[in-house]
Write a protein that holds these residues in place. Structure first.
Motif, short mmCIF file in Angstrom:
data_model
loop_
_atom_site.label_atom_id
_atom_site.label_comp_id
_atom_site.label_asym_id
_atom_site.label_seq_id
_atom_site.Cartn_x
_atom_site.Cartn_y
_atom_site.Cartn_z
N UNK A 205 9.01 -1.24 6.96
CA UNK A 205 9.31 -2.59 7.45
C UNK A 205 8.15 -3.55 7.22
N UNK A 206 6.92 -3.03 7.18
CA UNK A 206 5.74 -3.86 6.95
C UNK A 206 5.46 -4.05 5.46
N UNK A 207 6.33 -3.50 4.60
CA UNK A 207 6.18 -3.70 3.17
C UNK A 207 5.38 -2.64 2.44
N UNK A 208 5.08 -1.54 3.11
CA UNK A 208 4.34 -0.44 2.47
C UNK A 208 5.31 0.53 1.81
N UNK B 72 0.85 -1.18 0.00
CA UNK B 72 0.00 0.00 0.00
C UNK B 72 0.89 1.24 0.00
N UNK B 73 0.51 2.24 -0.79
CA UNK B 73 1.18 3.55 -0.74
C UNK B 73 0.55 4.35 0.40
N UNK B 74 1.40 4.84 1.29
CA UNK B 74 0.92 5.62 2.43
C UNK B 74 1.53 7.01 2.36
N UNK B 75 0.67 8.03 2.36
CA UNK B 75 1.12 9.42 2.37
C UNK B 75 1.45 9.84 3.80
N UNK B 76 2.59 10.47 3.98
CA UNK B 76 2.97 11.10 5.24
C UNK B 76 2.97 12.59 4.95
N UNK C 238 1.93 0.06 15.69
CA UNK C 238 1.33 -1.27 15.59
C UNK C 238 -0.14 -1.22 15.22
N UNK C 239 -0.85 -0.25 15.79
CA UNK C 239 -2.29 -0.16 15.54
C UNK C 239 -2.58 0.37 14.14
N UNK C 240 -1.89 1.43 13.71
CA UNK C 240 -2.21 1.95 12.37
C UNK C 240 -1.83 0.94 11.31
N UNK C 241 -0.75 0.18 11.51
CA UNK C 241 -0.39 -0.85 10.52
C UNK C 241 -1.44 -1.95 10.47
N UNK C 242 -1.97 -2.32 11.60
CA UNK C 242 -3.03 -3.34 11.64
C UNK C 242 -4.29 -2.84 10.93
N UNK C 243 -4.69 -1.61 11.22
CA UNK C 243 -5.89 -1.02 10.61
C UNK C 243 -5.68 -0.82 9.11
N UNK C 244 -4.55 -0.27 8.71
CA UNK C 244 -4.29 -0.04 7.30
C UNK C 244 -4.23 -1.37 6.54
N UNK C 245 -3.63 -2.39 7.16
CA UNK C 245 -3.55 -3.72 6.53
C UNK C 245 -4.90 -4.33 6.31
N UNK C 246 -5.82 -4.12 7.26
CA UNK C 246 -7.18 -4.66 7.13
C UNK C 246 -7.97 -3.92 6.05
N UNK C 247 -7.58 -2.67 5.78
CA UNK C 247 -8.29 -1.86 4.78
C UNK C 247 -7.77 -2.08 3.38
N UNK C 248 -6.60 -2.72 3.26
CA UNK C 248 -5.97 -2.89 1.94
C UNK C 248 -6.74 -3.86 1.06
#
Length: 179
Positions: free
Chosen positions: A26-29, A1-5, A169-179
């Protein structure tokens, strides 16, 4: 997933940019630094200048639909500059309108208030923002990390740098579930 900062050209709290950035990579985004101007952003360690980081995309030349999610790092000055930039505020609002996940830490909630996306949501932030959040129709909670799924997207918020491990940890979990 592309994530904007999304950050302003100066004022971002360095650790609130670099730790979530590294966690995402590190999570592959694909982490992408988006700012209101091209060039570099100047990070801070509280009130002291820290490192600079190259801007990869500019608000107004990119759009929310080219990203799977958005991370808003804090720092006192960073969200204050962002909320004064109409294109940055619109960019943030677009993530909510498109139902894409958003994560914000510390003072970054100011940008959410300006984008008028906190109404009806529970969120946390640096404690001094609680009145601003309440005045904007949100419910402020004092929790290490808060996930709110009111509306079409999920919002992950945290209070401060000490919460970064839980935030990442939480945003990666949430973003991963939304992918």
């Amino acid at each position: 997933m592309r994530i904007a900062f999304l950050t302003a050209p100066e004022g971002v709290e360095q650790v609130e940019l670099t730790e979530p950035w590294q966690a995402a990579v590190d999570a592959g985004h694909e982490a992408v630094l988006v700012s209101t101007k091209p060039g570099k952003v100047q990070a801070f360690d509280h009130l002291d200048t820290a490192d600079t980081f190259p801007v990869q995309e500019v608000v107004g030349e990119t759009s929310a639909d080219s990203f799977g999610g958005l991370v808003l790092p804090g720092g006192v000055a960073n969200p204050d500059f962002l909320r004064m930039d109409d294109k940055a505020v619109s960019f943030v609002r677009d993530f909510f309108e498109q139902g894409r996940p958003v994560a914000a830490i510390c003072h970054a909630a100011w940008t959410l208030v300006e984008a008028d996306v906190v109404r009806g949501r529970e969120l946390t932030s640096w404690p001094s923002l609680r009145t601003d959040i309440r005045n904007a129709g949100g419910t402020w909670v004092d929790e290490q990390v808060k996930v709110c799924d009111h509306g079409p997207n999920k919002l992950v918020t945290s209070r401060k740098p000490d919460d970064l491990k839980a935030f990442c940890g939480t945003f990666l979990e949430v973003f991963g579930a939304e992918a």
